[in-house]
Design a protein around this motif. Structure first.
Motif, PDB file in Angstrom:
ATOM      1  N   LEU A 115      16.430  73.798  92.913  1.00 46.11           N
ATOM      2  CA  LEU A 115      17.328  73.435  91.816  1.00 46.11           C
ATOM      3  C   LEU A 115      16.645  72.440  90.882  1.00 46.11           C
ATOM      4  CD1 LEU A 115      20.739  73.262  93.700  1.00 46.11           C
ATOM      5  CD2 LEU A 115      19.813  75.086  92.278  1.00 46.11           C
ATOM      6  N   LEU A 116      15.917  71.462  91.468  1.00 51.58           N
ATOM      7  CA  LEU A 116      15.196  70.494  90.642  1.00 51.58           C
ATOM      8  C   LEU A 116      14.189  71.198  89.730  1.00 51.58           C
ATOM      9  CD1 LEU A 116      14.194  67.430  92.879  1.00 51.58           C
ATOM     10  CD2 LEU A 116      15.408  67.385  90.705  1.00 51.58           C
ATOM     11  N   VAL A 117      13.407  72.099  90.327  1.00 50.15           N
ATOM     12  CA  VAL A 117      12.384  72.786  89.538  1.00 50.15           C
ATOM     13  C   VAL A 117      13.027  73.688  88.485  1.00 50.15           C
ATOM     14  CG1 VAL A 117      10.590  74.561  89.658  1.00 50.15           C
ATOM     15  CG2 VAL A 117      10.567  72.659  91.247  1.00 50.15           C
ATOM     16  N   GLY A 118      14.065  74.425  88.870  1.00 52.25           N
ATOM     17  CA  GLY A 118      14.739  75.309  87.912  1.00 52.25           C
ATOM     18  C   GLY A 118      15.282  74.536  86.723  1.00 52.25           C
ATOM     19  N   LEU A 119      15.942  73.424  87.013  1.00 51.58           N
ATOM     20  CA  LEU A 119      16.546  72.635  85.929  1.00 51.58           C
ATOM     21  C   LEU A 119      15.466  71.970  85.071  1.00 51.58           C
ATOM     22  CD1 LEU A 119      19.587  71.072  87.809  1.00 51.58           C
ATOM     23  CD2 LEU A 119      19.659  72.690  85.914  1.00 51.58           C
ATOM     24  N   THR A 120      14.441  71.388  85.725  1.00 59.04           N
ATOM     25  CA  THR A 120      13.386  70.719  84.959  1.00 59.04           C
ATOM     26  C   THR A 120      12.690  71.700  84.030  1.00 59.04           C
ATOM     27  OG1 THR A 120      12.996  69.360  86.902  1.00 59.04           O
ATOM     28  CG2 THR A 120      11.360  69.240  85.168  1.00 59.04           C
ATOM     29  N   ASP A 121      12.377  72.877  84.572  1.00 61.15           N
ATOM     30  CA  ASP A 121      11.647  73.867  83.794  1.00 61.15           C
ATOM     31  C   ASP A 121      12.467  74.309  82.582  1.00 61.15           C
ATOM     32  OD1 ASP A 121       9.425  75.356  83.362  1.00 61.15           O
ATOM     33  OD2 ASP A 121      10.131  77.084  84.499  1.00 61.15           O
ATOM     34  N   THR A 122      13.732  74.620  82.803  1.00 60.49           N
ATOM     35  CA  THR A 122      14.565  75.136  81.714  1.00 60.49           C
ATOM     36  C   THR A 122      14.889  74.051  80.696  1.00 60.49           C
ATOM     37  OG1 THR A 122      15.558  76.507  83.399  1.00 60.49           O
ATOM     38  CG2 THR A 122      16.592  76.520  81.250  1.00 60.49           C
ATOM     39  N   LEU A 123      15.351  72.906  81.209  1.00 59.25           N
ATOM     40  CA  LEU A 123      15.764  71.857  80.283  1.00 59.25           C
ATOM     41  C   LEU A 123      14.557  71.252  79.563  1.00 59.25           C
ATOM     42  CD1 LEU A 123      18.582  70.090  82.317  1.00 59.25           C
ATOM     43  CD2 LEU A 123      18.775  71.712  80.441  1.00 59.25           C
ATOM     44  N   GLY A 124      13.422  71.150  80.277  1.00 60.57           N
ATOM     45  CA  GLY A 124      12.214  70.617  79.629  1.00 60.57           C
ATOM     46  C   GLY A 124      11.853  71.428  78.405  1.00 60.57           C
ATOM     47  N   GLY A 125      11.914  72.754  78.548  1.00 63.77           N
ATOM     48  CA  GLY A 125      11.552  73.628  77.434  1.00 63.77           C
ATOM     49  C   GLY A 125      12.469  73.468  76.241  1.00 63.77           C
ATOM     50  N   VAL A 126      13.728  73.077  76.477  1.00 64.08           N
ATOM     51  CA  VAL A 126      14.689  72.943  75.376  1.00 64.08           C
ATOM     52  C   VAL A 126      14.681  71.533  74.811  1.00 64.08           C
ATOM     53  CG1 VAL A 126      17.095  73.212  74.742  1.00 64.08           C
ATOM     54  CG2 VAL A 126      16.114  74.646  76.516  1.00 64.08           C
ATOM     55  N   LEU A 127      14.653  70.554  75.727  1.00 62.55           N
ATOM     56  CA  LEU A 127      14.868  69.189  75.266  1.00 62.55           C
ATOM     57  C   LEU A 127      13.597  68.517  74.743  1.00 62.55           C
ATOM     58  CD1 LEU A 127      17.304  67.846  78.018  1.00 62.55           C
ATOM     59  CD2 LEU A 127      17.822  68.723  75.742  1.00 62.55           C
ATOM     60  N   LEU A 128      12.437  68.779  75.360  1.00 60.67           N
ATOM     61  CA  LEU A 128      11.239  68.018  75.006  1.00 60.67           C
ATOM     62  C   LEU A 128      10.814  68.188  73.538  1.00 60.67           C
ATOM     63  CD1 LEU A 128       9.069  68.115  78.238  1.00 60.67           C
ATOM     64  CD2 LEU A 128      10.098  66.138  77.149  1.00 60.67           C
ATOM     65  N   PRO A 129      10.758  69.439  73.006  1.00 65.54           N
ATOM     66  CA  PRO A 129      10.382  69.553  71.589  1.00 65.54           C
ATOM     67  C   PRO A 129      11.340  68.765  70.686  1.00 65.54           C
ATOM     68  CG  PRO A 129      10.264  71.687  72.641  1.00 65.54           C
ATOM     69  CD  PRO A 129      10.900  70.757  73.628  1.00 65.54           C
ATOM     70  N   GLY A 130      12.638  68.806  71.009  1.00 62.98           N
ATOM     71  CA  GLY A 130      13.613  68.047  70.225  1.00 62.98           C
ATOM     72  C   GLY A 130      13.375  66.556  70.335  1.00 62.98           C
ATOM     73  N   PHE A 131      13.035  66.116  71.555  1.00 64.66           N
ATOM     74  CA  PHE A 131      12.791  64.699  71.780  1.00 64.66           C
ATOM     75  C   PHE A 131      11.605  64.215  70.954  1.00 64.66           C
ATOM     76  CE2 PHE A 131      10.224  61.660  74.288  1.00 64.66           C
ATOM     77  CZ  PHE A 131      11.063  60.556  74.208  1.00 64.66           C
ATOM     78  N   PHE A 132      10.524  65.001  70.931  1.00 61.25           N
ATOM     79  CA  PHE A 132       9.356  64.583  70.163  1.00 61.25           C
ATOM     80  C   PHE A 132       9.612  64.683  68.671  1.00 61.25           C
ATOM     81  CE2 PHE A 132       7.239  65.249  74.216  1.00 61.25           C
ATOM     82  CZ  PHE A 132       6.509  64.083  74.283  1.00 61.25           C
ATOM     83  N   ALA A 133      10.536  65.580  68.273  1.00 60.71           N
ATOM     84  CA  ALA A 133      10.827  65.737  66.852  1.00 60.71           C
ATOM     85  C   ALA A 133      11.501  64.501  66.277  1.00 60.71           C
ATOM     86  CB  ALA A 133      11.712  66.962  66.635  1.00 60.71           C
ATOM     87  N   THR A 134      12.053  63.647  67.148  1.00 60.43           N
ATOM     88  CA  THR A 134      12.708  62.456  66.623  1.00 60.43           C
ATOM     89  C   THR A 134      11.702  61.468  66.056  1.00 60.43           C
ATOM     90  OG1 THR A 134      12.701  61.520  68.843  1.00 60.43           O
ATOM     91  CG2 THR A 134      14.743  62.582  68.123  1.00 60.43           C
ATOM     92  N   PHE A 135      10.436  61.522  66.500  1.00 55.08           N
ATOM     93  CA  PHE A 135       9.471  60.566  65.931  1.00 55.08           C
ATOM     94  C   PHE A 135       8.140  61.210  65.534  1.00 55.08           C
ATOM     95  CE2 PHE A 135       9.231  60.435  70.540  1.00 55.08           C
ATOM     96  CZ  PHE A 135       7.891  60.576  70.780  1.00 55.08           C
ATOM     97  N   MET A 136       8.077  62.553  65.523  1.00 56.12           N
ATOM     98  CA  MET A 136       6.836  63.202  65.090  1.00 56.12           C
ATOM     99  C   MET A 136       7.184  64.256  64.068  1.00 56.12           C
ATOM    100  SD  MET A 136       4.998  63.726  68.753  1.00 56.12           S
ATOM    101  CE  MET A 136       3.369  64.263  68.318  1.00 56.12           C
ATOM    102  N   GLU A 137       6.145  64.730  63.343  1.00 52.21           N
ATOM    103  CA  GLU A 137       6.445  65.801  62.403  1.00 52.21           C
ATOM    104  C   GLU A 137       6.691  67.099  63.174  1.00 52.21           C
ATOM    105  OE1 GLU A 137       2.992  67.019  60.142  1.00 52.21           O
ATOM    106  OE2 GLU A 137       1.915  65.335  61.000  1.00 52.21           O
ATOM    107  N   PRO A 138       7.534  68.000  62.646  1.00 49.60           N
ATOM    108  CA  PRO A 138       8.045  69.138  63.410  1.00 49.60           C
ATOM    109  C   PRO A 138       6.982  69.978  64.105  1.00 49.60           C
ATOM    110  CG  PRO A 138       9.138  68.988  61.309  1.00 49.60           C
ATOM    111  CD  PRO A 138       8.074  67.938  61.301  1.00 49.60           C
ATOM    112  N   SER A 139       5.890  70.348  63.380  1.00 52.99           N
ATOM    113  CA  SER A 139       4.938  71.278  64.000  1.00 52.99           C
ATOM    114  C   SER A 139       4.237  70.604  65.177  1.00 52.99           C
ATOM    115  CB  SER A 139       3.917  71.757  62.968  1.00 52.99           C
ATOM    116  OG  SER A 139       3.121  70.678  62.551  1.00 52.99           O
ATOM    117  N   ALA A 140       3.852  69.330  64.997  1.00 51.82           N
ATOM    118  CA  ALA A 140       3.199  68.617  66.087  1.00 51.82           C
ATOM    119  C   ALA A 140       4.168  68.435  67.243  1.00 51.82           C
ATOM    120  CB  ALA A 140       2.689  67.260  65.612  1.00 51.82           C
ATOM    121  N   ALA A 141       5.441  68.165  66.921  1.00 52.98           N
ATOM    122  CA  ALA A 141       6.440  67.958  67.971  1.00 52.98           C
ATOM    123  C   ALA A 141       6.603  69.221  68.800  1.00 52.98           C
ATOM    124  CB  ALA A 141       7.773  67.555  67.347  1.00 52.98           C
TER     125      ALA A 141
END
Lengths: 305, 327
Positions: free
Chosen positions: A248-274
């Protein structure tokens, strides 16, 4: 990020986690009872998926397809155990890795030989197709919900099997002292064949269930196999509970990481780099999780040894 | 000279003889195959330091092989496009010079092995196998999802990198480079096995408690072995990428790790020249069986299974009989 999307992704994470559990449970049982590292477990997943796709194509029945996946994978597992795996129990891990790697080559190319290189498709049955409305106005595919349910039922059944039944007692006894239960008159080689076939059947079922969402193709088993390794390293080798928590940990980390991380980096980086940084980090996230767990608990969360 | 010694000499001479004969017969493709054998054998020699000597079953050595490959790909692609790698705080430009690329590959491979080894060596046995595999996959997925250097498509280099005084585009000269490096690596690995460090490492494989009792740290011995092993494998990766003038995430995939391990097993575990025999047989099988059937991996799998189950000494073991090299 809307709440609805987030809940959907959590459900997706649960679904992939539950399927990972089916793979990891077999692997961890086989390792716990026989002390064997089985790289060919992914091939049994593939066998299950191909058997399901072939039977569904011939009969049109999804239930028959699922039964076929269980039977085919269990039979393949039993044959492999009787001919090859049996000779490996007393060998070191290197021999086990190589022999099971050889089995992967044989299974993968053999399947390509029989079915060709093109992916097969396994359709979701009509009764389970389409979305379902969840409380809170979330639309979610019914089939994925059913998969989560099936996975959880199998997990409960497996826990009961290990904890309550005679065969479960023997499996646990085999884990702790194989000479002793052999001395007590249990046919240990039959027990090993049964455990291996059980693990194979679980992998085959997972292959068939996931095969209906993705395509059924040669090589589909290996990425899942490696994720299942990560799961049992996190959970602790030999522990079914660890396999469930880890999956469950791996399933959730893998799925949520793919959705949340780009958004998280977009808060302080330019979109393509994020997007670049976020998606690369997301693809590595479960391995970072694993490294983190290992730093604090080198034998995994529930690993005693 | 012992039988093993004769076999080793024959194996060693086989590569330049094949390449020389191919040169006379004007068969550049065979020279390229011999070069491939030399480079893959070098990767095997690298893994063998960890696996044969240290008993560390690493299923993630493709990580170092691929890092070497990408060291070449990244440096050469920057040289090709005349865009520096980095301008601040100081200028780093790409390069087409093989020795510089090798140095970078070796250092990068050693650093990666240091990081992966430091974490993985906290565990043993089956955990170690799975963790090295997982770290290898981590780099594989990173290479796929990182778009700057080609992502899934990989990187192509138009012209092979240069070596001072040689024309590397001439197959026989590039073979010479690869073969000399392989010879040096074999010599170095032989010296390493006989050195105090190598003996201590071997002892740690056979009896960890005793090594600890005499005041040596098995963890440090193994980590150093893992780092050396990773560095040699990375060097092989840089050469392999130069041979193909192409690097892609496939070099990092776990099938690659499995293949490097197969070279060692086919040749014979713990034998210095095992990887040479194994890599040669592998390439030979690829071409003989590959010509007969598209599904030659089935036969490779069967052969590997037979070797693991029934002929544990591999080729050299079968030829040299019961006499054991070093174990």
């Amino acid at each position: 990020m809307s709440t609805i999307l987030l809940i959907e992704q959590v459900l997706n994470g649960l679904q992939s986690g539950v399927m990972l559990f089916l793979m990891a449970a077999g692997l961890t049982l086989i390792f716990g009872v026989m002390g064997l590292i089985n790289l060919a477990h992914g091939s049994l997943y593939m066998v299950g998926a191909f058997a399901a796709a072939a039977v569904a194509g011939a009969t049109g029945s999804f239930v028959l397809a699922l039964i076929a996946s269980l039977v085919a994978a269990a039979a393949a597992g039993a044959v492999v155990e009787l001919t090859v795996i049996r000779r490996l129990y007393d060998r070191d891990h290197l021999d086990q890795v190589l022999a099971t790697f050889a089995l992967i080559l044989i299974f993968s190319e053999g399947t390509r030989w029989i079915f060709g290189s093109f992916p097969l498709f396994l359709d979701i049955p009509d009764a389970l197709a389409g979305p379902v409305m969840l409380p809170g106005g979330i639309q979610y595919p019914l089939y994925r919900l059913v998969i989560i349910g099936v996975g959880l039922v199998v997990a409960i059944g497996l826990f009961q099997l290990i904890a309550r039944t005679r065969i479960g007692i023997r499996i646990r006894a085999g884990e702790s002292d194989r000479e002793m239960i052999a001395a007590l008159g249990v046919d240990i080689s039959k027990l090993y064949t049964i455990v291996f076939a059980l693990g194979a059947a679980l992998a085959g079922l997972a292959g068939a269930l996931v095969g209906a969402i993705q395509s059924v193709q040669v090589g589909m088993g290996e990425p899942v196999l490696i994720l299942a390794f990560v799961v049992i390293v996190i959970g602790g080798i030999g522990s079914i509970k660890g396999a469930l928590v880890g999956a469950l940990l791996v399933g959730l980390t893998d799925t949520l990481g793919g959705v949340l991380l780009p958004g998280f980096f977009a808060t302080f980086m330019e979109p393509s780099a994020a997007t670049a940084v976020g998606s690369s980090l997301a693809s590595m996230s479960i391995y970072i999780l694993m490294a983190g767990v290992l730093l604090f608990r080198p034998t995994g969360l529930y690993g005693g040894r | 000279m012992s039988r093993t010694g004769l076999i080793n000499l024959a194996l060693f001479a086989m590569l330049p003889l094949t390449a020389g004969a191919a040169l006379m017969l004007d068969e550049p493709f065979i020279i390229t195959l011999a070069t491939k054998v030399a480079i893959l054998a070098l990767a095997g020699v690298g893994l063998n330091i960890a696996l044969g000597l240290g008993g560390l079953v690493s299923l993630g050595h493709a990580a170092f092989f691929g890092i070497g490959g990408y060291a070449m790909g990244i440096l050469a692609s920057h040289a090709q496009s005349f865009v520096p790698l980095m301008e601040t705080p100081f200028l780093i430009e790409g390069t087409r010079s093989m020795p510089v690329i090798w140095l970078v590959a070796v250092i990068a491979g050693a650093l990666a092995a240091l990081a992966i080894g430091a974490l993985s060596l906290r565990t043993t046995g089956v955990y170690f196998i799975m963790i090295t595999l997982a770290f290898g996959q981590m780099l594989y997925y990173f290479a796929i999802s990182w778009p700057a250097y080609g992502g899934e498509d990989g990187l192509s280099i138009y012209v092979r990198n240069g070596f001072p005084g040689l024309n590397t585009l001439d197959p026989i000269q590039f073979f010479g480079i690869a073969f000399v490096i392989l010879a040096l690596a074999l010599w170095g690995a032989g010296r390493l096995a006989a050195s105090p460090f190598g003996l201590a490492l071997s002892a740690a494989r056979q009896n960890e408690a005793r090594v600890e009792t005499v005041g040596l740290s098995p963890y440090r011995l193994r980590l150093l072995a893992f780092v050396i092993s990773g560095a040699v494998t990375a060097l092989a990766g840089a050469l392999f990428a130069d041979l193909n003038r192409f690097v892609s995430p496939t070099m990092l995939s776990w099938q690659m790790s499995g293949e490097i391990m197969i070279f060692i097993i086919l040749g014979g575990v713990g034998r210095l020249y095992g990887p040479v025999a194994g890599a040669a047989l592998f390439i030979l099988l690829e071409h003989v069986l590959g010509g007969l059937s598209d599904f030659w991996h089935v036969y490779l799998g069967l052969l590997l299974l037979l070797v693991v189950l029934f002929a544990r000494g591999g080729i050299i073991g079968a030829l040299a009989g019961r006499e054991v090299a070093h174990d």
